[in-house]
Design a protein around this motif. Sequence first.
Motif, PDB file in Angstrom:
ATOM      1  N   ALA A 195       0.796  -1.114  -0.152  1.00 26.59           N
ATOM      2  CA  ALA A 195       0.054  -0.085   0.007  1.00 26.59           C
ATOM      3  C   ALA A 195       0.895   1.298   0.100  1.00 26.59           C
ATOM      4  O   ALA A 195       0.516   2.272  -0.563  1.00 26.59           O
ATOM      5  N   VAL A 196       1.849   1.308   0.654  1.00 24.44           N
ATOM      6  CA  VAL A 196       2.879   2.360   0.570  1.00 24.44           C
ATOM      7  C   VAL A 196       3.435   2.736  -0.694  1.00 24.44           C
ATOM      8  O   VAL A 196       3.348   3.760  -1.047  1.00 24.44           O
ATOM      9  N   PHE A 197       3.894   1.396  -1.526  1.00 23.45           N
ATOM     10  CA  PHE A 197       4.260   1.802  -2.590  1.00 23.45           C
ATOM     11  C   PHE A 197       3.254   2.219  -3.566  1.00 23.45           C
ATOM     12  O   PHE A 197       3.365   3.350  -4.489  1.00 23.45           O
ATOM     13  N   ARG A 198       1.925   1.827  -3.543  1.00 28.86           N
ATOM     14  CA  ARG A 198       0.985   1.837  -4.626  1.00 28.86           C
ATOM     15  C   ARG A 198       0.272   3.413  -4.249  1.00 28.86           C
ATOM     16  O   ARG A 198      -0.056   3.878  -5.235  1.00 28.86           O
ATOM     17  N   TYR A 199       0.319   3.498  -2.964  1.00 29.89           N
ATOM     18  CA  TYR A 199      -0.616   5.215  -2.867  1.00 29.89           C
ATOM     19  C   TYR A 199       0.432   6.107  -2.180  1.00 29.89           C
ATOM     20  O   TYR A 199      -0.211   7.186  -2.477  1.00 29.89           O
ATOM     21  N   ILE A 200       1.642   5.715  -1.917  1.00 29.58           N
ATOM     22  CA  ILE A 200       2.628   6.942  -1.677  1.00 29.58           C
ATOM     23  C   ILE A 200       3.626   6.938  -2.816  1.00 29.58           C
ATOM     24  O   ILE A 200       3.787   8.123  -3.446  1.00 29.58           O
TER      25      ILE A 200
END
Lengths: 288, 356
Positions: A195-200
């Motif tokens: 999620a960190v990769f995908r959204y940030i």
Amino acid sequence: MEKTWNNKAWFLVLPVLLLVAFSAVIPLMTVVNYSVQDTFGNNEFFWAGTDWFSQILSSPRFWDALGRNLFFSLIILLIEIPLGIFIALNMPKHGIGVPVCLVLMALPLLIPWNVVGTIWQVFGRVDIGLLGHTLEALGIDYNYVRNPTDAWVTVILMDVWHWTSLVVLLCYAGLVSIPDAYYQAAKIDGASRWAVFRYIQLPKMKRVLLIAVLLRFMDSFMIYTEPFVVTGGGPGNSTTFLSIDLVKMAIGQFDLGPAAAMSIIYFLIILLMSWVFYTVMTSSDADA
Amino acid sequence: MARITLDHIRHAYGPNPVSDHDYALREVDHEWEDGGAYALLGPSGCGKTTLLNIISGLLHPSHGRILFDGKDVTDLSTEARNIAQVFQFPVIYDTMTVYDNLAFPLRNRGVPEPEIDRRVRDMLEIIDLSDWANRKAQRLTADQKQKISLGRGLVRNDVNAILFDEPLTVIDPHMKWVLRSQLKRLHKKFGFTMVYVTHDQTEALTFADKVVVMYEGEIVQIGTPAELFERPRHTFVGYFIGSPGMNVLPARLDGARAVVGNETLALDHAPVVAPGDKIEIGIRPEFIHLGREGMPVRINRVEDIGRHRIVRAEFEGQPIAIVSPENEDIPAEARITFDPGAVNIYANSWRVGAKV
């Protein structure tokens, strides 16, 4: 508000205009000039109209080369972009590792194209090359001079080795500009690594990725030097890309007219594709 | 919701702290009540954010332990501590809609979708962004973005504590009032323990039940706004709280009397101090009366700020601020008297005296 027109400003851009005219516009116009005429030397020219264009566009030789180019660029993008992102994500953000990694990454970029070609040409040779000879010793049948697949693998490996660094450096620049608060907030919100990769990280890298994709597409689509040095377009025509074919036609066969027509078609394709890439990749910005 | 115990916490950012100066947090040893609203107040660089990040688990303290309801959480991750934190600058997930931004922390914790929907819609109502629910968060104003950040913290109403790190810095003044009162309301409703970092004393005093004043990596006083105002434990608190701050004058003690220059003040008790201590008296500008009786002062400047005036004067060679009511005239040969109960005595900057 009323705008005042100040024509003096033109003088300031004049030097650049002249430079661009001599370096780009005039040569391009010369090519246009060649593409609609026929010559047999002696500075004699005959009007040929669109003959050369229709000849090029109806020749299987051109379409084959174009197909190879598109396939090559596709593979290059599919390998270099994810690999570049992956390496950038794993590069250190603090400490002594940063300059070490940056220098290592920059090294391939500092080597001239023809030298890269020569390095890999030697590296892959079955008799003396480290790669070729090792593979041979391991019992793997590898010969880029005879086998088209091996030739392709070699050229792709070489391009990945040469240019993935560019993607890495661009992505890294995007990554280090993300404030710590984003990662802290993600921890607080209980976000997973994905999620960190995908959204940030991915949204923050979007702009540099656009540049990376554009640069890598244009460069790989125009590839000439490395395959010319390593395979010379062979075996057969298997690594004959548009640029190699173009040079063969212009210098090897001295067919200036068809070569000029082909350059213009080639140029328009790159222009069109770059525009499509740019429009598609920036369009998501516009909706809100 | 939890009682937070800070057990002898010290923190240094460098690897090998030697002296006290190497510590961003010198020593913090306090217990914060369950459901309390605490404001951490202090100047920039006093260790507020460090302390906050230690509570939330973003930082691991060099020494000491943190306990939630008596349970040691020092080695637990931020996620395991179940903490919400809102940062100074808005953090939003650009590519998500406003709704998804608020739902994100709940989805990550596997809250069932109908429950998420209910809570997110409630929160959108509270932060006044209902009409924006399906918009991408990217193009909103800084105000709106920060409201989303606040909402993402508050939407999780089962947290142990909510920590705010100067969250209203980027919000315009009117909206600040609105959001602050909404925060207070939410705090009453859900009863979470709330820690609010700020360097704005008005914000701290209007917001919190207890104000924690920090100075140079230490907590110098925890108290209600009234306590901080009337009995500052440290000269820094006196100076930092109030506008203008407390007057601090070097003095000498003589039993139940304090001597400032050539003037002697009678005290209501005889402070006990060690010989050699640096003695100062602290008196708030509000507790000095300007008139024709008392000790002489030389007036330098009068600032009229509406409800009252601030008189800048010189008393025994020391600058002094006096608050004078709007309708009283200031005599040419001005003299001052101090409210006897309002004089605080400080030894080496710390308050001494009968009353605590």
